[in-house]
Structures are given as C-alpha cells and as structure tokens.
Design an enzyme around this catalytic site. Sequence first.
Site, PDB file in Angstrom:
ATOM      1  NE  ARG A   1      34.835  46.304  41.400  1.00 55.76           N
ATOM      2  CZ  ARG A   1      34.830  44.921  41.589  1.00 55.76           C
ATOM      3  NH1 ARG A   1      34.776  43.936  40.772  1.00 55.76           N
ATOM      4  NH2 ARG A   1      35.363  44.659  42.923  1.00 55.76           N
TER       5      ARG A   1
ATOM      6  CG  HIS B   1      39.480  41.932  44.408  1.00 55.91           C
ATOM      7  ND1 HIS B   1      38.795  42.412  43.430  1.00 55.91           N
ATOM      8  CD2 HIS B   1      39.706  40.785  44.035  1.00 55.91           C
ATOM      9  CE1 HIS B   1      37.985  41.533  42.948  1.00 55.91           C
ATOM     10  NE2 HIS B   1      38.771  40.259  43.401  1.00 55.91           N
TER      11      HIS B   1
ATOM     12  CD  GLU C   1      33.256  38.586  44.798  1.00 52.87           C
ATOM     13  OE1 GLU C   1      33.845  37.595  45.221  1.00 52.87           O
ATOM     14  OE2 GLU C   1      32.780  38.579  43.890  1.00 52.87           O
TER      15      GLU C   1
ATOM     16  CG  ASN D   1      31.091  41.251  42.268  1.00 49.86           C
ATOM     17  OD1 ASN D   1      30.760  42.452  41.849  1.00 49.86           O
ATOM     18  ND2 ASN D   1      32.316  41.114  42.821  1.00 49.86           N
TER      19      ASN D   1
ATOM     20  CE1 TYR E   1      31.596  36.188  37.907  1.00 50.76           C
ATOM     21  CE2 TYR E   1      31.259  36.845  39.916  1.00 50.76           C
ATOM     22  CZ  TYR E   1      32.001  36.841  38.845  1.00 50.76           C
ATOM     23  OH  TYR E   1      32.738  37.771  38.567  1.00 50.76           O
TER      24      TYR E   1
ATOM     25  CD  GLU F   1      34.014  40.672  40.499  1.00 49.96           C
ATOM     26  OE1 GLU F   1      33.828  39.152  40.425  1.00 49.96           O
ATOM     27  OE2 GLU F   1      34.876  40.971  41.279  1.00 49.96           O
TER      28      GLU F   1
HETATM   29  O1  IFM Z   1      37.719  36.011  39.936  1.00 48.89           O
HETATM   30  C1  IFM Z   1      36.728  36.204  40.764  1.00 48.89           C
HETATM   31  C2  IFM Z   1      36.789  37.817  41.365  1.00 48.89           C
HETATM   32  O2  IFM Z   1      38.142  37.885  41.887  1.00 48.89           O
HETATM   33  C3  IFM Z   1      35.933  37.888  42.507  1.00 48.89           C
HETATM   34  N1  IFM Z   1      34.644  37.649  42.228  1.00 48.89           N
HETATM   35  C4  IFM Z   1      34.381  36.436  41.386  1.00 48.89           C
HETATM   36  C5  IFM Z   1      35.386  36.072  40.113  1.00 48.89           C
HETATM   37  C6  IFM Z   1      35.193  34.796  39.475  1.00 48.89           C
HETATM   38  O3  IFM Z   1      35.432  33.844  40.622  1.00 48.89           O
END
Ligand code: IFM
Length: 471
Positions: free
Chosen positions: A105, A148, A193, A319, A321, A377
């Site tokens: 990606r 992005h 995002e 995505n 985290y 992600e």
């Molecule tokens: O590095 C970023 C990415 O560009 C977008 N999503 C979160 C990642 C980590 O912060």
Amino acid sequence: MANDASAVFDTLSPAVSKGSLADPFTPPADSALWRKNFLLGAATASYQIEGAVDEDGRLPSIWDTFSAKPGKVLAGDTGAVACDHYHRWEADIEMLASLGLEGYRLSIAWPRVMDAAGVPNRKGLDFYKRLLNRLKEKGITTFVTLYHWDLPQHLEDRGGWLNRDTAYRFADYADLMSRELAGTVDAWATLNEPWCSAYLGYGNGHHAPGLANDRFATQAMHHLLLAHGLAVPVLRVNDPASQKGIVANIGRGTPNSDSAADQRAAHLFEVQHNAWILDPLLKGAYPQDLFELWPGTEPLVLDGDMETISAPLDFLGINYYFRTNVASDGAHGFRDVPLEGVERTQMGWEVYPDGLRDLLTGFKKTYHNLPPIYITENGMASDDQVTDGHVDDTQRISFLKRHLAAVDQAIKAGVDIRGYFLWSLMDNFEWAFGYERRFGVVHVDYSTQKRTVKRSAELVAKFLKERKARA
Ligand code: IFM
C-alpha cells in the site's frame, strides 16, 4: 502473489532460519491468517518515505511548509530526504518482494503529478508508473492511496480543505491518475484517515496546515468526504477492474467508570473518532451527537452532497493503533484519563488489541452495508537499535501477533476482513514526531540510508513462506 521469499532467508538471523529460536509470531493452526487468500502486506506513504521534494517538477506541499516552521516537528525534521525512496525505489521493492509480502500500500504525492493549472507532470507520473509496473511484475497486489495528507500548497493558499473547490480539484486529480495508472492498481483508496486531515490539520493544528478551530474541522471533513464521493465514480469509469474504497483510522474509547456520564463520554469519543467518518459514508448522514460535543459546528452541506458521499464502496480500509480511556469533562465532552500500569509503545499509545476486535464486530452490527474490510495499517513505534547487524524488535513481534489474533477473532465473529497491511514497511518520517519514532519492520539508518530487516519482518517472511509451501 508469486513472490520468491527465498532471498530473505539468506539474511535471516541464523537462529531463526535454523528454527532453533522459538517462533513468537506464527499464528495458530486454526487462524484465518493461514488462508491463502488473506492478503498480508505492508504500507507506506509518499511524504513519509520519498524525499526528493524539489525534484522533477514536484511542487511544495502543505507538509513542506508546515515542517519548515520552527516548533512544528520534533527536532525540526522535515520530509526533504526521508528514506530517499524516490531514488532507491528499486531496491526497496526488491526488499519488499524478498520478504514475501503479498501486498503493498503506497500513496501518490499530488504535488508531484500535476501543476497548479492541472497540467500533468510527466516526470512525476513516470515515477509512479515505473514503481507500479515493477510491483505488478513481482506479483505484488497494489493498494494506492490518492491522498495521504500532502496537499499541494497552492491549493492550501486558496483555502485548502475549507474551500469546497478543493474537492473538485481532487476529482480532477483522481481522473488523471486513474487514466494514467489504470491496469496497474488493484485497489484505489481515495483518502487516508480524513479524521487526521480534518481534526489534526484544521481542528487542533498539530498537523499541516496547522489551523485550530472545531468549525473548520467539520467543514474540512465535509469537503474531504465530498472529494472522496466525487472521485469514486471517476475511478469506476477509468479503471473498472480495480476496487475502490477509503481508509479510516478508528479509535476505541472506554469509560473510566460505570457512571452514566463516563459511559456517555466514551460514546462521544467514538462518535468523534469513528461515526464522524463512517456514518456519512455508510448511512449518508452526520451523527447528530457530534454537534452535542461541538455545538454550532454543523458544516455547510449542499443538496446531493450526502448521496455523493455515501455511494457504495468496494472496500473499507481500517487503520487501528490504540485505545483511549476517557471520563466526562463535566460539560459536553470527554477528557483522556490515561491508565497506569498498561503496556505502551514509543508513541505512548496503549497496546490494546481487543479494541480492534471490538470495533470491527461493533461496526458489523451498526452498519448493515459494511463493505469488505482490509486492515490498511496496524503497527507500533519502538526505539529500535541495530546490534551486530540485527534488530530484535521483541515488543513489535508480540504486538503484531496479538493484533492479528484480534483480526482472526473478528473474522470468526463474521466480519468480512480480507487482508492486513503492516505499518510500516520501513522506518519513516512520522509527521509531527519526525524521525525519532520508528514504525518500520525494516530499520532505516538515516545517515547512510542502509536498510536492516528487523526480526519482526523476518518472522512475517518465515510465516508467509510456510503458508505458501502449504498452499
Ligand atoms: O504514520 C502514520 C500514518 O501516516 C497514518 N496512520 C498512522 C501512522 C502512525 O502514526
């Protein structure tokens, strides 16, 4: 997906390749990850890796401008050189392929491919053509994100995402790219995002262009989503064989107590992080609770906009985290209450794999038209060091294993998840945190540009090789 993974095994830590080290990554035998058609890849983004910001006619982006301002990025870092991928792309693709990764990606830098009048920049376009053609030759599935975060500065000078016209300029850009690159892209994502572009860029100013106003954030979000909605039909006409989607970052909010106020706070956290984006896309309306959180910030929406925004998607990129523990702020909203004694990453983010599973299963209940999902992600930053030519990123290996187990649980609960991309292929420019935070499964020495495959990547490669052998 016919990659030859053998090359990387020549470089594996001897103990791992001989099998004398316990393998802390390989998923259990009943995991959906063993399915041959579950795509496992890695992700990057243009401004974070390319460098070469002044070359071959590339115009300035909002991140060039923002990172040049003192105090905006840790240590004054910028993306001017980054991983020098613009010059090293061939070796980087060899590395990706040698790891046996099946998907890649990447994103396109809008300021590299067209000028302020919309005239195509051939040199910039050729870079992406060469890159995508090579990926296809290697049998790697390509996911291409159009935006992005590196908005051309000339568009920001005319209001950026606060100006409705930017959405139409984005559709022109999508038109150019899909005419030029049709046939080399397996899946197009319009935006990465939009929450970050709208909220961090226009709501709290932590990201480019650095504006801080809730009303700006909601209007920027509307124009971003409109841009997405205008681009999808263009992509469908120009490149009918590819999939079309969008990528959203999602956040888990948990209440700090059983009190009704804290429960409400956690709900509002998820409205602000998730429903703000997913409701317009999948229900054709903004969540009204958002405007309880931010009274008086309703964006200007024209007739037909919500229909444009909510046209069907082929896939939704997710995505994920971390989670945030929240309490009521005593007024309309929530405040973070960081938990003590929990595992955290170099970013300070809590490691909480259950949040991914819970959000995915929750979306399946909330959105009856939820499209197939790719985890576009997931990953973590750690302060990785090269020792004797190896990087032993133990926490990342465990992080990935646990998050992939959460994905497996969501699949078993009935969520249609088709793939997973590691963030990131290599250490890179982590926006406001510069180069200090290392998210890669490949280490980058920024003084020499030497790449060192971390142990996490070795183990992913080992798993993919085993899976291929069993197929
Ligand atoms: O590095 C970023 C990415 O560009 C977008 N999503 C979160 C990642 C980590 O912060």
